[in-house]
Design a protein around this motif. Structure first.
Motif, PDB file in Angstrom:
ATOM      1  N   CYS A  44       0.897  -1.097  -0.166  1.00  0.00           N
ATOM      2  CA  CYS A  44      -0.059  -0.026  -0.040  1.00  0.00           C
ATOM      3  C   CYS A  44       1.028   1.249   0.073  1.00  0.00           C
ATOM      4  N   PRO A  45       0.768   2.084  -0.976  1.00  0.00           N
ATOM      5  CA  PRO A  45       1.569   3.269  -1.090  1.00  0.00           C
ATOM      6  C   PRO A  45       1.161   4.264   0.176  1.00  0.00           C
ATOM      7  N   LEU A  46       0.112   4.431   0.593  1.00  0.00           N
ATOM      8  CA  LEU A  46      -0.305   5.195   1.650  1.00  0.00           C
ATOM      9  C   LEU A  46       0.302   4.870   2.981  1.00  0.00           C
ATOM     10  N   GLY A  47       0.503   3.344   3.232  1.00  0.00           N
ATOM     11  CA  GLY A  47       1.266   2.904   4.149  1.00  0.00           C
ATOM     12  C   GLY A  47       2.661   2.959   4.267  1.00  0.00           C
ATOM     13  N   THR A  48       3.297   2.986   3.094  1.00  0.00           N
ATOM     14  CA  THR A  48       4.715   3.302   2.788  1.00  0.00           C
ATOM     15  C   THR A  48       5.017   4.460   3.204  1.00  0.00           C
ATOM     16  N   MET A  49       3.997   5.621   2.778  1.00  0.00           N
ATOM     17  CA  MET A  49       4.157   7.147   3.305  1.00  0.00           C
ATOM     18  C   MET A  49       4.226   7.458   4.711  1.00  0.00           C
ATOM     19  N   MET A  50       3.264   6.662   5.133  1.00  0.00           N
ATOM     20  CA  MET A  50       3.090   6.700   6.653  1.00  0.00           C
ATOM     21  C   MET A  50       4.284   6.010   7.358  1.00  0.00           C
ATOM     22  N   ASP A  51       4.851   5.309   6.900  1.00  0.00           N
ATOM     23  CA  ASP A  51       6.346   4.575   7.392  1.00  0.00           C
ATOM     24  C   ASP A  51       7.386   5.556   7.218  1.00  0.00           C
ATOM     25  N   LEU A  52       7.468   6.297   6.296  1.00  0.00           N
ATOM     26  CA  LEU A  52       8.392   7.233   5.858  1.00  0.00           C
ATOM     27  C   LEU A  52       8.233   8.558   6.865  1.00  0.00           C
ATOM     28  N   VAL A  53       6.870   8.940   6.941  1.00  0.00           N
ATOM     29  CA  VAL A  53       6.563  10.137   7.943  1.00  0.00           C
ATOM     30  C   VAL A  53       7.035   9.762   9.508  1.00  0.00           C
ATOM     31  N   ARG A  54       6.644   8.398   9.778  1.00  0.00           N
ATOM     32  CA  ARG A  54       6.976   7.883  11.022  1.00  0.00           C
ATOM     33  C   ARG A  54       8.382   8.238  11.664  1.00  0.00           C
ATOM     34  N   SER A  55       9.297   7.722  10.619  1.00  0.00           N
ATOM     35  CA  SER A  55      10.781   8.057  10.830  1.00  0.00           C
ATOM     36  C   SER A  55      11.083   9.561  10.989  1.00  0.00           C
ATOM     37  N   LEU A  56      10.391  10.506  10.791  1.00  0.00           N
ATOM     38  CA  LEU A  56      10.665  12.030  11.078  1.00  0.00           C
ATOM     39  C   LEU A  56      10.065  12.110  12.241  1.00  0.00           C
ATOM     40  N   ALA A  57       9.476  11.378  13.254  1.00  0.00           N
ATOM     41  CA  ALA A  57       8.642  11.695  14.420  1.00  0.00           C
ATOM     42  C   ALA A  57       9.950  11.147  15.436  1.00  0.00           C
ATOM     43  N   PHE A  58      10.911  11.924  15.520  1.00  0.00           N
ATOM     44  CA  PHE A  58      12.171  11.924  16.418  1.00  0.00           C
ATOM     45  C   PHE A  58      11.857  12.065  17.709  1.00  0.00           C
ATOM     46  N   LEU A  71      -1.250  12.055   7.448  1.00  0.00           N
ATOM     47  CA  LEU A  71       0.115  11.969   7.746  1.00  0.00           C
ATOM     48  C   LEU A  71       0.086  12.786   8.970  1.00  0.00           C
ATOM     49  N   VAL A  72      -0.856  13.696   9.295  1.00  0.00           N
ATOM     50  CA  VAL A  72      -0.606  14.375  10.620  1.00  0.00           C
ATOM     51  C   VAL A  72      -1.028  13.187  11.596  1.00  0.00           C
ATOM     52  N   MET A  73      -2.117  12.516  11.289  1.00  0.00           N
ATOM     53  CA  MET A  73      -2.581  11.625  12.358  1.00  0.00           C
ATOM     54  C   MET A  73      -1.389  10.400  12.598  1.00  0.00           C
ATOM     55  N   GLU A  74      -0.511  10.229  11.654  1.00  0.00           N
ATOM     56  CA  GLU A  74       0.550   9.405  11.807  1.00  0.00           C
ATOM     57  C   GLU A  74       1.519   9.784  12.873  1.00  0.00           C
ATOM     58  N   PHE A  75       1.710  11.237  12.892  1.00  0.00           N
ATOM     59  CA  PHE A  75       2.346  11.752  14.025  1.00  0.00           C
ATOM     60  C   PHE A  75       1.980  11.583  15.328  1.00  0.00           C
ATOM     61  N   TRP A  76       0.381  11.589  15.451  1.00  0.00           N
ATOM     62  CA  TRP A  76      -0.147  11.529  16.674  1.00  0.00           C
ATOM     63  C   TRP A  76      -0.220  10.216  16.997  1.00  0.00           C
ATOM     64  N   ARG A  77      -0.638   9.118  16.259  1.00  0.00           N
ATOM     65  CA  ARG A  77      -0.659   7.369  16.600  1.00  0.00           C
ATOM     66  C   ARG A  77      -0.199   6.866  15.492  1.00  0.00           C
ATOM     67  N   PRO A  78       0.873   5.928  15.701  1.00  0.00           N
ATOM     68  CA  PRO A  78       1.402   5.188  14.583  1.00  0.00           C
ATOM     69  C   PRO A  78       0.092   4.267  14.001  1.00  0.00           C
ATOM     70  N   ASP A 131      -5.232  -7.629  12.410  1.00  0.00           N
ATOM     71  CA  ASP A 131      -4.425  -6.189  12.531  1.00  0.00           C
ATOM     72  C   ASP A 131      -3.110  -6.506  12.006  1.00  0.00           C
ATOM     73  N   CYS A 132      -2.430  -7.643  11.938  1.00  0.00           N
ATOM     74  CA  CYS A 132      -1.051  -7.766  11.797  1.00  0.00           C
ATOM     75  C   CYS A 132      -0.822  -7.562  10.244  1.00  0.00           C
ATOM     76  N   THR A 133       0.174  -6.799   9.926  1.00  0.00           N
ATOM     77  CA  THR A 133       0.407  -6.332   8.658  1.00  0.00           C
ATOM     78  C   THR A 133       1.843  -6.991   8.148  1.00  0.00           C
ATOM     79  N   PHE A 134       2.539  -7.789   9.184  1.00  0.00           N
ATOM     80  CA  PHE A 134       3.895  -8.327   8.564  1.00  0.00           C
ATOM     81  C   PHE A 134       4.926  -7.406   8.640  1.00  0.00           C
ATOM     82  N   CYS A 135       4.862  -6.261   9.113  1.00  0.00           N
ATOM     83  CA  CYS A 135       6.017  -5.135   9.052  1.00  0.00           C
ATOM     84  C   CYS A 135       7.285  -5.549   9.656  1.00  0.00           C
ATOM     85  N   LEU A 136       7.050  -6.645  10.572  1.00  0.00           N
ATOM     86  CA  LEU A 136       8.287  -7.173  11.152  1.00  0.00           C
ATOM     87  C   LEU A 136       9.013  -6.212  12.011  1.00  0.00           C
TER      88      LEU A 136
END
Length: 185
Positions: A15-29, A112-119, A176-181
């Motif tokens: 899912c490209p939206l999930g990929t974008m959320m993963d990229l944004v998540r890494s910015l939440a230092f 993307l803002v929600m991703e900063f709030w909760r993964p 719920d598991c997406t096998f993100c590992l």
């Protein structure tokens, strides 16, 4: 049909939206520091079932030819946002008129803002496509396995962005598991 084999792997790997959320998540230092400070706190509660009601509305609306309910599809949101972005990039403008910042762009930014709030907030609580896939993924052949050497330390539960691991780390909510590992390390 692939959900019966791979579960919700689409959500975690394609899912490209999930990929974008993963990229944004890494910015939440700042949230990495919070995790280290709250190492003894464990996740509780379940993911919202609201996504199933949204799925029912989308499926019901599709039977009645209410096409605008399909605008909640994560692939539609991503593709239309990307299209608007690149059109504006090549035209050298960002505007609200003529395909500029559209509903999709604003929804994409909200996700993307929600991703900063909760993964994975969108995936866990709102995504109708994820809800559809999760209905079959409970019976998938590919599942998370925990070895007998696990001491139930709950590090995997804290690492799981989808809250798919309940109190006992040997069990997994496969819907719920997406096998993100993330739980592997």
């Amino acid at each position: 049909a692939l959900s019966l084999v791979f579960g919700r792997a689409f959500c975690g790997w394609i899912c490209p939206l999930g990929t974008m959320m993963d990229l944004v998540r890494s910015l939440a230092f700042w949230q990495g520091k919070q995790k280290k400070q709250k190492i003894n706190r464990t996740q509780t509660g379940r993911n919202s079932r609201l996504r199933y009601f949204i799925l029912a509305a989308v499926l019901g609306g599709s039977l009645l030819s209410i096409k605008w309910l399909g605008l909640l599809d994560p692939l539609v949101i991503f593709s239309r946002t990307a299209t608007a972005f690149f059109i504006n990039l090549f035209n050298g403008q960002i505007a609200f008129e003529r395909g500029g910042l559209t509903y999709f762009s604003l929804l994409f930014l909200a996700i993307l803002v929600m991703e900063f709030w909760r993964p994975r907030f969108w995936c866990r609580h709102l995504c109708p496509q994820g809800a559809l896939i999760s209905l079959l993924s409970r019976y998938s052949l590919l599942n998370r396995r925990v070895s007998q050497s696990c001491n139930n330390c709950a590090l995997c539960r804290r690492a799981c962005p989808m809250k798919a691991i309940p109190q006992d780390a040997h069990h997994t909510d496969y819907s719920d598991c997406t096998f993100c590992l993330e739980c592997e390390s």
